[in-house]
Design a protein around this motif. Structure first.
Motif, PDB file in Angstrom:
ATOM      1  N   THR A   1      31.700  40.092  42.263  1.00  0.00           N
ATOM      2  CA  THR A   1      32.612  39.290  42.549  1.00  0.00           C
ATOM      3  C   THR A   1      33.469  38.596  41.259  1.00  0.00           C
ATOM      4  OG1 THR A   1      31.159  37.353  42.653  1.00  0.00           O
ATOM      5  CG2 THR A   1      31.851  38.480  44.756  1.00  0.00           C
ATOM      6  N   GLY A   2      34.789  38.440  41.158  1.00  0.00           N
ATOM      7  CA  GLY A   2      35.370  38.094  40.090  1.00  0.00           C
ATOM      8  C   GLY A   2      36.381  36.766  40.385  1.00  0.00           C
ATOM      9  N   LEU A   3      36.727  36.197  39.279  1.00  0.00           N
ATOM     10  CA  LEU A   3      37.564  34.988  39.313  1.00  0.00           C
ATOM     11  C   LEU A   3      36.794  33.752  39.966  1.00  0.00           C
ATOM     12  CD1 LEU A   3      40.908  36.504  40.731  1.00  0.00           C
ATOM     13  CD2 LEU A   3      40.372  35.753  38.410  1.00  0.00           C
ATOM     14  N   THR A   4      35.596  33.851  39.447  1.00  0.00           N
ATOM     15  CA  THR A   4      34.675  32.919  40.330  1.00  0.00           C
ATOM     16  C   THR A   4      34.325  31.650  39.263  1.00  0.00           C
ATOM     17  OG1 THR A   4      32.727  34.178  39.370  1.00  0.00           O
ATOM     18  CG2 THR A   4      33.548  34.289  41.880  1.00  0.00           C
ATOM     19  N   HIS A   5      34.570  31.693  37.836  1.00  0.00           N
ATOM     20  CA  HIS A   5      34.114  30.731  36.969  1.00  0.00           C
ATOM     21  C   HIS A   5      35.202  29.999  36.434  1.00  0.00           C
ATOM     22  CE1 HIS A   5      30.279  32.743  37.215  1.00  0.00           C
ATOM     23  NE2 HIS A   5      29.847  32.237  36.315  1.00  0.00           N
ATOM     24  N   LEU A   6      34.845  28.696  36.216  1.00  0.00           N
ATOM     25  CA  LEU A   6      35.498  27.860  35.697  1.00  0.00           C
ATOM     26  C   LEU A   6      36.077  27.811  34.072  1.00  0.00           C
ATOM     27  CD1 LEU A   6      34.760  24.632  37.665  1.00  0.00           C
ATOM     28  CD2 LEU A   6      36.781  26.038  38.117  1.00  0.00           C
TER      29      LEU A   6
END
Length: 328
Positions: free
Chosen positions: A85-90
């Motif tokens: 999964t991507g675009l998961t971290h702040l």
């Protein structure tokens, strides 16, 4: 508890990490231990304690002899599914601030990527019993794409980039009744072609069909909410690039449970006996700092809680020939 897998007498075998210098051999590989635990209604920790042997091995020697394996494998690589999964971290505070600013525009002005990120921030950590926002999802391959720790990371001749992605990976075995069981977590290098992806985000699928690596150690048990690691690239004897990274749920827009739910909700991903390796995303890339890797560069990704770092040198493959599809 942390485990590794290594070749012992020519076969995969799990071992308990007792110190930075020594591991204690178990009587089976990790997959077999997980299956035993399921069948007996035990925790993996209990299964490991029952599988201890008197044999201890020198950890550094295993590395020098290239005997390390990924900490979880399936006897048939076709029954190991590698996804992420991507675009998961702040990300860092600066990155978080910049991304937040990009979401403060009208819905029509948001890029698809920022729309996906915003969905995660607003709905990626649902309350127990509720369903959260779907994350970006991608497929990397089956177990044949997994490279052992310390082994060469191959770069196909058609690749336009060879960039690391330091991440956590969740490792799972599907039970006989179709229930997913988490065996543990490992450091991962999801490894992607960022030039291909940047040209058009619809090529994301192509950019992810690359090798990857995870390990060398498997973390068994609850994961700390906040983890601080370091990702570096070594060229020769010099550090070419180095940057800290944050992971764990405290630094993510999505909960791990939400990411797991949206992966395993598909019946096809709950086939009894299969192994799953699922990467949870990153916020730190050398590509963002205009680093271009080359033959022999070595990736090193470390998280103190996970023991020894994950290391892989790059190997660029020679030009290939066009694939000739024949008609029957």
């Amino acid at each position: 508890m942390r485990l590794i897998q290594c070749l012992h007498d020519g076969a995969p075998c799990a071992a308990l990490v007792e110190s930075a210098e020594e591991v204690r051999l178990l009587d089976a590989d990790t997959y077999t231990l997980a299956r035993r635990a399921m069948a007996a209604g035990q925790s993996l920790t209990e299964a490991v304690e029952n599988a201890l042997t008197p044999t201890r091995l020198d950890y550094a020697q295993l590395i020098d002899d290239k005997r390390l394996l990924p900490p979880l494998t399936h006897p048939d690589p076709a029954h190991c599914l590698v996804t992420g999964t991507g675009l998961t971290h702040l990300g860092s505070a600066d990155t978080r601030s910049a991304m937040h600013a990009k979401t403060q525009v009208s819905e029509d002005e948001l890029t698809d990527s920022m729309r996906m990120f915003k969905l995660g921030v607003e709905g990626g950590k649902p309350a127990p019993g509720e369903e959260g926002a779907q994350p970006e999802w991608f497929y990397k391959g089956d177990g044949a794409c997994v490279v052992a720790p310390e082994a060469d990371m191959p770069v196909p001749h058609f690749a336009q980039d060879a960039g690391e992605e330091p991440e956590l990976a969740g490792l799972y075995v599907i039970g006989d009744d179709g229930s997913p069981w988490r065996v543990g977590y490992a450091i991962g290098n999801e490894f992607s072609d960022h030039v291909t992806e940047r040209f058009n985000y619809l090529w994301l699928a192509h950019s992810k069909l690359r090798a990857c690596s995870f390990g060398p150690e498997l973390w068994v048990g609850a994961l700390p909410a906040h983890l601080e690691g370091v990702s570096r690239i070594v060229r020769g004897n010099e550090t070419l690039w180095e940057k800290p990274f944050l992971t764990g749920e405290a630094n993510m827009a999505h909960s791990l449970a939400n990411l797991e739910h949206h992966h395993f909700k598909y019946a096809g991903f709950r086939r009894p006996g299969d192994v799953h390796v699922h990467f949870f995303g990153t916020a730190t890339l050398s590509f963002a700092d205009n680093i271009r890797t080359r033959e022999g560069d070595r990736f090193e990704i470390s998280l103190a809680e996970f023991g020894r770092p994950l290391r892989n040198p790059l190997r660029f493959e020679a030009d290939g020939t066009p694939v000739d599809v024949k008609s029957l």
